[in-house]
Design a protein around this motif. Structure first.
Motif, PDB file in Angstrom:
ATOM      1  N   GLU A 160      -4.352  23.143  -8.826  1.00  0.00           N
ATOM      2  CA  GLU A 160      -4.327  21.630  -8.905  1.00  0.00           C
ATOM      3  C   GLU A 160      -2.868  21.168  -8.591  1.00  0.00           C
ATOM      4  N   ASN A 161      -2.672  20.157  -7.684  1.00  0.00           N
ATOM      5  CA  ASN A 161      -1.459  19.724  -7.391  1.00  0.00           C
ATOM      6  C   ASN A 161      -1.617  18.188  -7.064  1.00  0.00           C
ATOM      7  N   SER A 162      -2.580  17.483  -7.776  1.00  0.00           N
ATOM      8  CA  SER A 162      -2.591  16.082  -7.523  1.00  0.00           C
ATOM      9  C   SER A 162      -3.025  15.559  -6.194  1.00  0.00           C
ATOM     10  N   GLN A 163      -3.718  16.453  -5.495  1.00  0.00           N
ATOM     11  CA  GLN A 163      -4.267  16.187  -4.138  1.00  0.00           C
ATOM     12  C   GLN A 163      -5.226  15.240  -4.107  1.00  0.00           C
ATOM     13  N   LEU A 164      -5.254  14.302  -3.176  1.00  0.00           N
ATOM     14  CA  LEU A 164      -6.165  13.263  -2.855  1.00  0.00           C
ATOM     15  C   LEU A 164      -7.366  13.567  -1.657  1.00  0.00           C
ATOM     16  N   ASP A 165      -7.029  14.664  -0.858  1.00  0.00           N
ATOM     17  CA  ASP A 165      -7.864  14.895   0.090  1.00  0.00           C
ATOM     18  C   ASP A 165      -7.520  16.371   0.693  1.00  0.00           C
ATOM     19  N   GLY A 166      -8.457  17.049   1.574  1.00  0.00           N
ATOM     20  CA  GLY A 166      -7.945  17.804   2.380  1.00  0.00           C
ATOM     21  C   GLY A 166      -8.370  19.403   1.746  1.00  0.00           C
ATOM     22  N   CYS A 167      -8.682  19.393   0.529  1.00  0.00           N
ATOM     23  CA  CYS A 167      -8.658  20.617  -0.191  1.00  0.00           C
ATOM     24  C   CYS A 167     -10.252  21.233  -0.010  1.00  0.00           C
ATOM     25  N   CYS A 168     -10.502  22.382  -0.718  1.00  0.00           N
ATOM     26  CA  CYS A 168     -11.821  22.903  -0.681  1.00  0.00           C
ATOM     27  C   CYS A 168     -12.724  22.045  -1.315  1.00  0.00           C
ATOM     28  N   ILE A 169     -12.556  21.506  -2.541  1.00  0.00           N
ATOM     29  CA  ILE A 169     -13.365  20.563  -3.292  1.00  0.00           C
ATOM     30  C   ILE A 169     -13.832  19.309  -2.488  1.00  0.00           C
ATOM     31  N   HIS A 170     -12.829  18.737  -1.576  1.00  0.00           N
ATOM     32  CA  HIS A 170     -13.196  17.648  -0.810  1.00  0.00           C
ATOM     33  C   HIS A 170     -14.108  17.766   0.187  1.00  0.00           C
TER      34      HIS A 170
END
Length: 339
Positions: free
Chosen positions: A299-309
């Motif tokens: 977790e690093n405050s990502q807004l997009d582009g990760c596996c979860i998205h």
């Protein structure tokens, strides 16, 4: 009440709430409102300058993330009992296999609600709504003791299980694990909701409230909608749907890996925000695919582009390739002549 009337009531409620917020701002901050009205062009220019300065930060939170490896074994977490209905999960390489651990419900309910609760105010709102769903079992995931105890105090314990999760994989990882903890054959359909804020959208919580109102805001409406989906079909239904190519540049590495073909030409849709209802068939498909084995980014405050998205988009794609459907509530209602 028919569904069309209920949807109109939800839309009207949103407009009234927005008007009340605007009116309260004018009443409580008349000089700020006047200044904004007079200097609006300058304020707009200032916002653009700030956005330009923040562009690098926004990019760092939306940049495409590389595909990570999977855990080699399913024994990568452990679960311990804290009370009759509260459990604690820890990620560890020598933990108990999830397939060997099942939560036992003795209710005989045929429907289940999965809740991920990170924000307490929104968790209270969810409790107020789902407390009426007395013939649904409920699995809650949360990182916080206070929220776990909140659900335990305010829900019927015979149809409730709370699992304390680490803050990992947003609402997606807890959902993928939660479906492993229950006997899916018992349930015809499910609802998945979570305490989403989308603070970067600055929508004052309207998106969260719209989803909660349409998915669990009126039990008779929810019952009627869920009764139309066939448990043996791979179906997902939500408030909105977008093409899988939405924000494709940010999610290209993960989506290409998951879809296994040229994502640009795939004709699939997904439910944004992963609040939806669906069928047993969809849950069992996820269970068999073991998507929880991917090593989700920290977790690093990502807004997009990760596996979860990308999994958010992939869920909808799975319905199409398994001869099912990804629909909006209005599309389903129109199809079943519920409007």
């Amino acid at each position: 009440m028919n569904l069309n009337d209920y949807i109109k009531i939800v839309e009207l409620t949103e407009r009234i709430e927005k008007s009340e917020r605007d009116l309260n701002f004018i009443i409580n901050h008349p000089f700020r409102f006047l200044a904004r009205s007079i200097f609006y062009p300058l304020i707009n220019i200032k916002k653009r300058i700030i956005n330009l300065k923040n562009r690098s930060d926004i990019y760092s939170r939306t940049r495409p993330m590389p595909v990570t490896e999977k855990y080699e074994t399913k024994n990568f977490f452990s679960i311990e009992s804290i009370s009759d209905r509260i459990y604690k999960l820890e990620i560890a390489n020598n933990g108990q296999e999830v397939e060997n651990f099942k939560v036992e419900f003795k209710t005989g309910n045929k429907k289940i609600i999965f809740v991920h609760a990170y924000y307490e105010d929104e968790a209270v709102e969810i409790i107020d709504n789902i407390s009426k769903f007395i013939d649904y079992d409920i699995v809650v995931s949360t990182p916080f003791d206070s929220i776990a105890e909140l659900f335990e105090r305010n829900m019927d314990n015979d149809r409730l299980v709370v699992v304390k999760f680490p803050n990992h994989g947003r609402d997606i990882f807890p959902f993928l694990i939660s479906i492993k903890l229950v006997d899916l054959d018992r349930y015809a359909c499910f609802i998945k909701i979570h305490t989403k804020r989308s603070e970067h959208l600055n929508d004052k919580g309207d998106w969260f409230k719209r989803n909660i109102r349409l998915l669990v805001g009126n039990k008779s409406i929810s019952d009627r909608l869920l009764s139309t989906v066939v448990p043996e079909t791979c179906t997902l239904v939500g408030v909105e749907k977008f093409p899988i190519q939405d924000h494709l540049e940010n999610n290209m590495p993960w989506l290409s890996h998951l879809v296994g073909s040229k994502v640009e030409s795939v004709k699939s849709y997904f439910i944004p925000g992963t609040m939806f209802f669906g069928t047993r068939s969809f849950l069992k498909l996820l269970d068999e695919m073991n998507l929880h084995l991917y090593k989700f980014e920290e977790e690093n405050s990502q807004l997009d582009g990760c596996c979860i998205h990308s999994l958010e988009r992939y869920f909808g794609h799975l319905t199409r390739v398994n001869k099912g459907e990804c629909l909006t509530i209005e599309e389903l209602a129109d199809k079943e002549q519920l409007l």
